[in-house]
Motif scaffolding. Structure first.
Motif, short mmCIF file in Angstrom:
data_model
loop_
_atom_site.label_atom_id
_atom_site.label_comp_id
_atom_site.label_asym_id
_atom_site.label_seq_id
_atom_site.Cartn_x
_atom_site.Cartn_y
_atom_site.Cartn_z
N LEU A 91 0.83 -1.20 0.00
CA LEU A 91 0.00 0.00 0.00
C LEU A 91 0.86 1.26 0.00
CD1 LEU A 91 -2.85 -0.90 2.53
CD2 LEU A 91 -3.04 -0.67 0.04
N SER A 92 1.97 1.22 0.75
CA SER A 92 2.85 2.38 0.84
C SER A 92 3.40 2.77 -0.53
CB SER A 92 4.00 2.08 1.81
OG SER A 92 4.89 3.18 1.89
N ALA A 93 3.75 1.76 -1.32
CA ALA A 93 4.31 2.03 -2.65
C ALA A 93 3.29 2.65 -3.58
CB ALA A 93 4.87 0.74 -3.25
N LEU A 94 2.01 2.44 -3.30
CA LEU A 94 0.96 2.95 -4.18
C LEU A 94 0.47 4.35 -3.80
CD1 LEU A 94 -1.24 -0.29 -4.48
CD2 LEU A 94 0.46 0.57 -6.12
N VAL A 95 0.78 4.77 -2.58
CA VAL A 95 0.30 6.05 -2.08
C VAL A 95 1.22 7.18 -2.55
CG1 VAL A 95 -0.10 7.41 0.01
CG2 VAL A 95 -0.79 5.02 -0.06
N PRO A 96 0.67 8.28 -3.04
CA PRO A 96 1.52 9.42 -3.45
C PRO A 96 2.39 9.92 -2.30
CG PRO A 96 -0.73 9.70 -4.24
CD PRO A 96 -0.75 8.52 -3.33
N ALA A 97 3.55 10.46 -2.63
CA ALA A 97 4.52 10.86 -1.62
C ALA A 97 3.94 11.87 -0.63
CB ALA A 97 5.77 11.44 -2.30
N ASP A 98 3.21 12.87 -1.15
CA ASP A 98 2.64 13.89 -0.27
C ASP A 98 1.63 13.30 0.70
OD1 ASP A 98 4.18 15.76 -1.49
OD2 ASP A 98 2.58 16.62 -2.72
N VAL A 99 0.84 12.37 0.23
CA VAL A 99 -0.15 11.71 1.09
C VAL A 99 0.56 10.88 2.15
CG1 VAL A 99 -2.04 10.04 1.17
CG2 VAL A 99 -1.88 11.67 -0.73
N THR A 303 4.95 19.53 4.06
CA THR A 303 4.21 18.75 3.07
C THR A 303 3.00 19.49 2.52
OG1 THR A 303 4.85 16.71 4.23
CG2 THR A 303 3.02 16.56 2.67
N LEU A 304 2.26 20.18 3.39
CA LEU A 304 0.99 20.77 3.00
C LEU A 304 1.09 22.23 2.56
CD1 LEU A 304 -1.28 19.26 5.80
CD2 LEU A 304 -0.97 18.43 3.44
N LEU A 305 2.06 22.96 3.13
CA LEU A 305 2.09 24.40 2.88
C LEU A 305 3.23 24.85 1.99
CD1 LEU A 305 1.17 25.70 6.46
CD2 LEU A 305 -0.35 25.21 4.52
#
Length: 306
Positions: A91-99, A303-305
């Motif tokens: 699952l980790s490999a499929l999740v976008p880096a920012d997420v 990450t967010l700002l």
């Protein structure tokens, strides 16, 4: 060359924090690898697994000699966690880096809140003990052994109060539990705890000491010292599984930086360990909570700002 020196310096710094506060190095390693050493978040989680694996392997023999490793319980718990570790890694490999980093920051914040509550509770217990004795001697307890080795994800002093009676016996040898003394764990609880441990290890690349130890105490009824030693066995199996599950994905491990970081962290752990010997458990716990909260804020802001 500059990257190598930075990896050494940062690794030593993380190790000192680990040794002094008992903080989880895996929790600290990922944001450090990403924001200071410029790794891709997915690569950082894999590198963090390697770092945790190396230090756990180096530390397990010592705890085994101290008879703090419950081999059967650890193997059963680790065996169940394998499914979660594989699932988390994929699952980790499929999740976008920012997420991935956002979820990591949220997890850091959640752990910080838990540690803060533990620290406040421990400080309250210390105050009650002082009042009961009518002196201030209890406010300066005997040295507390955070952990014997520079283990990246060993439990810190924040975990000590979770075992029954341990907060009244800091520094004393703990008698091993007789088989009949341990409560009979419920199968469903063990499966859920082990699966969650594997999932967190595989998904975030953390050794899981912050979650493995309380899970072993709650789910298997292990004494605190036994849970601390047994957690190393669980982490070794979970991290190996998580790394193997990443084979075939696009995740890349920078072995030079990772191994140098691990060596620096181990050295820092040796330096930082003695710093905690005269500190109160509640103080270390609150410092750990503050550290995690700070890293969580930085991670989420970056990450967010930005």
């Amino acid at each position: 060359m500059e990257l190598v020196l930075l990896a050494i310096a940062v690794g030593i710094g993380v190790g000192i924090v680990v040794g002094a506060l008992g903080a989880g190095g895996g929790i600290l390693a990922v944001p450090v690898l990403v924001f200071l050493l410029g790794m891709d978040p997915h690569d950082a989680t894999a590198s963090s697994l390697v770092i945790v694996l190396i230090t756990a392997l180096a530390s397990l023999p010592h705890h085994a000699r101290k008879r703090n490793v419950q081999w059967r319980a650890g193997l059963v718990f680790a065996g169940v966690s394998v499914v979660g570790a594989v699932l988390g890694s994929r699952l980790s490999a499929l999740v976008p880096a920012d997420v991935l980093l956002t979820l990591f920051g949220v997890m850091l914040a959640a752990v910080a809140v838990v540690m803060l509550r533990r620290g406040v509770g421990a400080r309250r217990d210390e105050a009650l003990e002082v009042a009961a004795h009518g002196t201030t001697e209890a406010a300066d307890p005997p040295p507390v052994e955070v952990h014997d080795d520079p283990v990246l994800d060993q439990p810190g002093p924040d975990m000590v109060e979770t075992a029954d009676g341990l907060h009244h016996h800091h520094g004393e040898a703990e008698l091993p539990l007789a088989p009949s003394a341990a409560p009979s764990p419920r199968l469903g609880r063990v499966i859920a705890a082990a699966s969650l441990t594997g999932l967190l290890t595989g998904f975030f690349g953390v050794g899981g000491g912050f979650i493995v130890v309380p899970m072993l105490v709650i789910a298997l009824g292990l004494a605190m010292r036994s849970a601390s030693g047994t957690s190393l066995l669980v982490m070794i199996i979970a991290t190996i599984t998580s790394l193997l599950a990443r084979v075939g994905t696009e995740v890349y491990v920078d072995w030079t930086t990772t191994l140098i970081f691990a060596a620096g962290s181990a050295l820092g752990g040796v330096i930082g360990g003695p710093l905690s010997t005269k500190a109160r458990p509640s103080t270390l716990t609150l410092l750990f909570a503050a550290l995690l909260a700070g890293v969580a804020v930085v991670t989420l802001v970056e990450t967010l700002l930005l």
